[in-house]
Scaffold this motif. Structure first.
Motif, short mmCIF file in Angstrom:
data_model
loop_
_atom_site.label_atom_id
_atom_site.label_comp_id
_atom_site.label_asym_id
_atom_site.label_seq_id
_atom_site.Cartn_x
_atom_site.Cartn_y
_atom_site.Cartn_z
N LYS A 140 -0.18 15.96 -59.08
CA LYS A 140 0.89 16.88 -58.74
C LYS A 140 1.89 16.16 -57.84
O LYS A 140 1.53 15.63 -56.80
CB LYS A 140 0.33 18.11 -58.01
CG LYS A 140 1.38 19.15 -57.65
CD LYS A 140 0.74 20.35 -56.97
CE LYS A 140 1.77 21.41 -56.61
NZ LYS A 140 1.14 22.58 -55.93
N VAL A 141 3.15 16.14 -58.26
CA VAL A 141 4.21 15.46 -57.52
C VAL A 141 5.17 16.49 -56.95
O VAL A 141 5.68 17.35 -57.68
CB VAL A 141 4.98 14.47 -58.42
CG1 VAL A 141 6.10 13.77 -57.62
CG2 VAL A 141 4.04 13.44 -59.01
N ILE A 142 5.41 16.41 -55.64
CA ILE A 142 6.34 17.32 -54.97
C ILE A 142 7.49 16.48 -54.39
O ILE A 142 7.25 15.55 -53.61
CB ILE A 142 5.65 18.10 -53.85
CG1 ILE A 142 4.50 18.93 -54.41
CG2 ILE A 142 6.64 18.99 -53.11
CD1 ILE A 142 3.68 19.64 -53.35
N ILE A 143 8.73 16.79 -54.78
CA ILE A 143 9.91 16.08 -54.30
C ILE A 143 10.64 16.99 -53.32
O ILE A 143 11.04 18.11 -53.68
CB ILE A 143 10.86 15.69 -55.44
CG1 ILE A 143 10.12 14.93 -56.53
CG2 ILE A 143 12.03 14.86 -54.90
CD1 ILE A 143 9.63 13.58 -56.15
N ASP A 193 13.06 12.59 -59.74
CA ASP A 193 12.34 13.83 -60.03
C ASP A 193 10.86 13.53 -60.26
O ASP A 193 10.42 12.38 -60.17
CB ASP A 193 12.95 14.57 -61.22
CG ASP A 193 12.96 13.74 -62.50
OD1 ASP A 193 12.10 12.83 -62.63
OD2 ASP A 193 13.81 13.98 -63.37
N GLN A 194 10.10 14.57 -60.57
CA GLN A 194 8.65 14.43 -60.72
C GLN A 194 8.29 13.46 -61.84
O GLN A 194 7.35 12.67 -61.71
CB GLN A 194 8.02 15.80 -60.98
CG GLN A 194 7.97 16.72 -59.78
CD GLN A 194 9.23 17.57 -59.65
OE1 GLN A 194 10.25 17.28 -60.29
NE2 GLN A 194 9.16 18.60 -58.83
N SER A 198 5.82 10.16 -61.65
CA SER A 198 4.62 10.11 -62.50
C SER A 198 4.65 8.91 -63.43
O SER A 198 3.64 8.20 -63.57
CB SER A 198 4.50 11.41 -63.31
OG SER A 198 4.36 12.54 -62.46
#
Length: 279
Positions: free
Chosen positions: A46-49, A57-58, A62
């Motif tokens: 899970k990527v949070i920017i 962006d995510q 990733s």
């Protein structure tokens, strides 16, 4: 012996027993967690920017992780190099801070704080770069154009690599001006550009009106902006928007206005100048 038995401080013994039990329990828990890490696989990433910019962006993050470290989802947790991933992401020019960790469900959590851009610089040779809120340079990208002030004109300082610090007093002055006006209700709306003229004086390009507003450098900036407010509130309403071509507040205690086609300092300005107090 009975007397010795009575002298034992049972409360301390009880606390010592509880402490030992807690320690044993902690060791057992850590061993279970370690064993779980050895067998548990990564279930997701899970990527949070965070931040107001949109440089990355995510999917960017990733894809970068999977390209550099391989597909991490499905790998055992203990084989995923979390610290190396974190260090790799910290090198990105648009990233200010990174935190990478796994939760109890086997999800890799990637939290990224983007850099905040405050100024876009176009130097005298056409080289462009951004300056962030921490005073370092970051590259321009066509993918995203932040809404910030632009500084151009006779600016010599260029750009060689991401995250290099500002070098010249001129560029540092431009940043000081941006920091001063960005949260000011009047000037954040009225100033649309900063221009460095042939004499290396900084000019404000206004949203309303086409006068050259010359402030010189960032010294005594608040006082210079106060004098420009005097111009807008006391002089402009009496002479009209087209009366002056230049307004110079570079020198302390003065508002020097140049009429279109000729230099002229009228009595109205002299009266206002006398009422100003030099800081």
């Amino acid at each position: 012996m009975l007397a010795s038995f009575k002298l034992i401080r049972w409360k301390l013994v009880w606390f010592a027993f509880l402490g030992l039990a807690a320690l044993v329990g902690l060791v057992l828990l850590m061993s279970l967690i370690t064993k779980k890490d050895q067998v548990q696989t990564t279930t997701a990433m899970k990527v949070i920017i965070m931040g107001k910019e949109s440089f990355i962006d995510q999917n960017d993050i990733s894809n970068l992780i999977n390209k550099e470290f391989g597909a991490v989802v499905g790998k055992p947790l203990n084989s995923v190099p979390l610290q190396e991933i974190e260090k790799s992401l910290e090198k990105l020019p648009y990233v200010s801070d990174v935190e990478v960790f796994t939760d109890m469900d086997g999800v890799i959590q990637v939290s990224i704080q983007q850099r905040e851009v405050i100024l876009r610089v176009i130097n005298a040779f056409g080289k462009e770069y951004y300056v962030d809120s921490k005073g370092v340079k970051i590259p321009v990208t066509l993918r995203y154009v932040p809404h910030v002030l632009v500084a151009n004109g006779n600016i010599a300082e260029g750009y060689t690599k991401p995250l290099e610090e500002l070098k010249t007093p001129l560029l540092k002055d431009l940043v000081k001006i941006v920091e001063q006006v960005k949260d000011d209700a009047l000037w954040s709306n009225q100033i649309v550009q900063l221009y460095v003229n042939s004499e290396k004086d900084i000019e404000i390009v206004p949203r309303v009106g086409d006068q050259q507003l010359i402030i010189g450098n960032a010294d005594s900036l608040s006082y210079k902006l106060e004098r420009l407010q005097v111009f807008y509130k006391e002089i402009l309403p009496k002479v009209g928007n087209d009366a002056y071509a230049k307004v110079n507040v570079k020198y302390g205690g003065q508002i020097i206005c140049e009429r279109r086609g000729e230099w002229f300092l009228d009595s109205l300005q002299l009266k206002i100048n006398k009422s100003l107090v030099v800081n």
